[in-house]
Write an enzyme that holds these catalytic residues in place. Structure first.
Site, mmCIF file in Angstrom:
data_model
loop_
_atom_site.group_PDB
_atom_site.id
_atom_site.type_symbol
_atom_site.label_atom_id
_atom_site.label_comp_id
_atom_site.label_asym_id
_atom_site.label_seq_id
_atom_site.Cartn_x
_atom_site.Cartn_y
_atom_site.Cartn_z
ATOM 1 N N ALA A 129 0.734 -1.414 0.156
ATOM 2 C CA ALA A 129 -0.095 -0.035 -0.479
ATOM 3 C C ALA A 129 0.819 1.636 0.276
ATOM 4 O O ALA A 129 0.376 2.185 0.626
ATOM 5 C CB ALA A 129 -0.996 0.223 1.327
ATOM 6 N N ASN A 197 3.642 -4.647 7.531
ATOM 7 C CA ASN A 197 4.378 -5.146 6.376
ATOM 8 C C ASN A 197 5.481 -4.348 5.249
ATOM 9 O O ASN A 197 6.549 -4.477 4.623
ATOM 10 C CB ASN A 197 3.475 -6.279 5.353
ATOM 11 C CG ASN A 197 3.223 -7.581 6.308
ATOM 12 O OD1 ASN A 197 3.980 -8.055 6.137
ATOM 13 N ND2 ASN A 197 1.859 -7.297 7.104
ATOM 14 N N HIS A 227 0.593 5.900 4.604
ATOM 15 C CA HIS A 227 2.058 5.955 4.183
ATOM 16 C C HIS A 227 2.635 6.620 3.741
ATOM 17 O O HIS A 227 2.435 7.604 2.561
ATOM 18 C CB HIS A 227 1.986 4.515 3.829
ATOM 19 C CG HIS A 227 1.725 3.295 4.608
ATOM 20 N ND1 HIS A 227 1.616 2.361 5.862
ATOM 21 C CD2 HIS A 227 0.456 2.424 3.709
ATOM 22 C CE1 HIS A 227 1.199 1.823 5.353
ATOM 23 N NE2 HIS A 227 0.212 1.199 5.135
HETATM 24 N N1 LIG Z 1 3.090 -6.692 1.966
HETATM 25 C C1 LIG Z 1 1.309 -5.808 2.110
HETATM 26 O O1 LIG Z 1 1.051 -4.675 1.682
HETATM 27 C C2 LIG Z 1 0.165 -5.939 3.206
HETATM 28 C C3 LIG Z 1 -0.231 -5.663 2.939
HETATM 29 C C4 LIG Z 1 -1.875 -5.378 4.012
HETATM 30 C C5 LIG Z 1 -1.773 -7.589 4.304
HETATM 31 N N2 LIG Z 1 -1.007 -7.918 4.127
HETATM 32 C C6 LIG Z 1 -0.645 -9.234 5.079
HETATM 33 O O2 LIG Z 1 -0.802 -10.303 4.105
HETATM 34 C C7 LIG Z 1 -1.856 -11.629 4.718
HETATM 35 C C8 LIG Z 1 -3.040 -11.505 4.909
HETATM 36 O O3 LIG Z 1 -3.619 -10.372 5.134
HETATM 37 P P1 LIG Z 1 -5.553 -10.786 4.945
HETATM 38 O O4 LIG Z 1 -5.723 -8.748 5.052
HETATM 39 O O5 LIG Z 1 -5.700 -11.609 4.033
HETATM 40 O O6 LIG Z 1 -5.458 -11.253 6.572
HETATM 41 P P2 LIG Z 1 -6.805 -12.267 6.704
HETATM 42 O O7 LIG Z 1 -7.185 -11.793 8.641
HETATM 43 O O8 LIG Z 1 -7.845 -11.356 5.976
HETATM 44 O O9 LIG Z 1 -6.916 -13.781 6.375
HETATM 45 C C9 LIG Z 1 -5.848 -14.196 7.300
HETATM 46 C C10 LIG Z 1 -6.189 -15.832 6.566
HETATM 47 O O10 LIG Z 1 -5.339 -16.651 7.032
HETATM 48 C C11 LIG Z 1 -5.607 -17.574 7.414
HETATM 49 N N3 LIG Z 1 -4.121 -18.728 8.351
HETATM 50 C C12 LIG Z 1 -3.939 -18.421 9.389
HETATM 51 N N4 LIG Z 1 -3.134 -19.511 9.566
HETATM 52 C C13 LIG Z 1 -3.084 -20.378 8.615
HETATM 53 C C14 LIG Z 1 -1.870 -21.197 7.846
HETATM 54 N N5 LIG Z 1 -0.988 -21.933 9.121
HETATM 55 N N6 LIG Z 1 -2.850 -21.953 7.297
HETATM 56 C C15 LIG Z 1 -3.562 -21.509 6.521
HETATM 57 N N7 LIG Z 1 -4.645 -20.508 6.583
HETATM 58 C C16 LIG Z 1 -3.751 -19.619 7.851
HETATM 59 C C17 LIG Z 1 -6.940 -17.074 8.366
HETATM 60 O O11 LIG Z 1 -7.882 -18.368 8.367
HETATM 61 C C18 LIG Z 1 -7.293 -15.998 7.416
HETATM 62 O O12 LIG Z 1 -8.320 -16.647 7.034
HETATM 63 C C19 LIG Z 1 -1.162 -11.048 6.457
HETATM 64 O O13 LIG Z 1 -0.260 -11.455 7.003
HETATM 65 C C20 LIG Z 1 -1.442 -9.742 6.506
HETATM 66 O O14 LIG Z 1 -0.134 -8.619 7.672
HETATM 67 C C21 LIG Z 1 0.268 -7.439 3.519
#
Ligand SMILES: NC(=O)c1ccc[n+]([C@@H]2O[C@H](COP(=O)([O-])OP(=O)(O)OC[C@H]3O[C@@H](n4cnc5c(N)ncnc54)[C@H](O)[C@@H]3O)[C@@H](O)[C@H]2O)c1
Length: 276
Positions: A129, A197, A227
């Site tokens: 983002a 992240n 950000h």
């Molecule tokens: N790079 C970036 O800019 C950025 C931006 C936003 C989010 N993220 C990261 O992306 C990831 C996902 O974000 P989101 O908003 O979709 O979160 P979310 O909470 O909506 O979804 C996460 C999913 O992971 C599942 N999960 C948890 N542990 C698991 C495992 N061991 N095996 C399989 N599934 C598992 C959960 O049940 C859930 O459905 C997070 O780590 C978040 O920090 C990164």
């Protein structure tokens, strides 16, 4: 004559806000390059909801991580878990390509990148983002003297953690603006694993982790996740700021983060690449 090429099989670990959005884009926008071949989430109802929404066969739901890994050529990681680094390593060990969303989980795992190189596989990291990563990568570590990332999020975009409680901060009781963190990338990623992240992404892209200052500010008055990045160096000075609308399914995630992941996949599969 049109040559028929084999479509890349893509699997998803994590079917939450980001995973679901990316799966929709793969099905609709990237269908000429790839197809969804597996979905896996510890919360079984998440892939079920996704296949219903996208009208996909139930057989795509995999019961275990090894099943998922075996069913695809490339994996999208979008999980929120303490096991993320181990899971990413398992994927790379199996010589499968991976797009990593939880960038903070690989910031201090150079072994994962070495293994990918050894296994001749690819790790894709979307810009997330933020804006300005193109400049940071172009000028490189030797031309940057320092970077400051200031992240502003409403309390709903953060989590009340032990760290904040120990500091006497209750983010949900704040009446005005408060700087809740000011420190290094390593500390930020450790203390705010789900929220920062982008700090890890900047650190990996710049290669100057120790010259980056991270500030996190919250206020009940903030409406978007923003950000702001300032970069100083021999090349000049860069200031960028993104004011991000949040994902409707998860206020901790910015909509742009999902869009940037889709674009990263598109650039990877598409022969035309601009500004990479
Ligand atoms: N790079 C970036 O800019 C950025 C931006 C936003 C989010 N993220 C990261 O992306 C990831 C996902 O974000 P989101 O908003 O979709 O979160 P979310 O909470 O909506 O979804 C996460 C999913 O992971 C599942 N999960 C948890 N542990 C698991 C495992 N061991 N095996 C399989 N599934 C598992 C959960 O049940 C859930 O459905 C997070 O780590 C978040 O920090 C990164």
């Amino acid at each position: 004559m049109k040559r028929k090429t084999k479509k890349l099989k893509i699997g998803f670990i994590g079917c939450g806000a980001i995973g679901s959005r990316l799966a929709k884009s793969v099905k609709e926008e990237l269908k000429s390059f790839c197809k969804i071949s597996g979905l896996y989430d510890v919360a079984f109802e998440k892939p079920q909801k996704l296949i219903k929404g996208l009208k996909l066969p139930k057989t795509l739901i995999k019961k275990s991580l090894p099943d998922l890994i075996q069913s695809c050529d490339f994996i999208v990681e979008a999980i929120a878990s303490n096991e993320t680094t181990t899971i990413i390593r398992q994927v790379v060990h199996a010589k499968k390509g991976i797009l990593i969303m939880s960038v903070g989980k690989v910031l201090n795992s150079p072994g994962v990148f070495k293994l990918a190189k050894k296994n001749q596989t690819v790790i894709l990291i979307p810009s997330g983002a933020i804006s300005g990563l193109d400049v940071i990568k172009s000028v490189g570590a030797k031309n940057i003297s320092n970077i400051t990332l200031t992240t502003r999020k409403p309390p709903s975009g953060l989590s009340q953690s032990n760290y904040l409680t120990k500091k006497g901060i209750n983010i949900h009781a704040l009446k005005g603006e408060a700087v809740i963190f000011d420190g290094s990338v390593d500390q930020a990623v450790r203390l705010f694993p789900r929220n920062i992240n982008v700090a890890a992404t900047i650190a990996l892209a710049s290669g100057i982790k120790d010259k980056i200052r991270i500030r996190i500010i919250t206020s009940p008055k903030f409406k978007v996740n923003s950000h702001e990045i300032e970069v100083f160096g021999k090349f000049g000075h860069l200031t960028t700021r993104t004011d991000n609308v949040v994902c409707p399914d998860n206020p901790k995630t910015s909509y742009l983060a999902a869009l940037s992941a889709v674009e990263t996949l598109k650039q990877f599969f598409n022969p035309i690449k601009i500004g990479t």
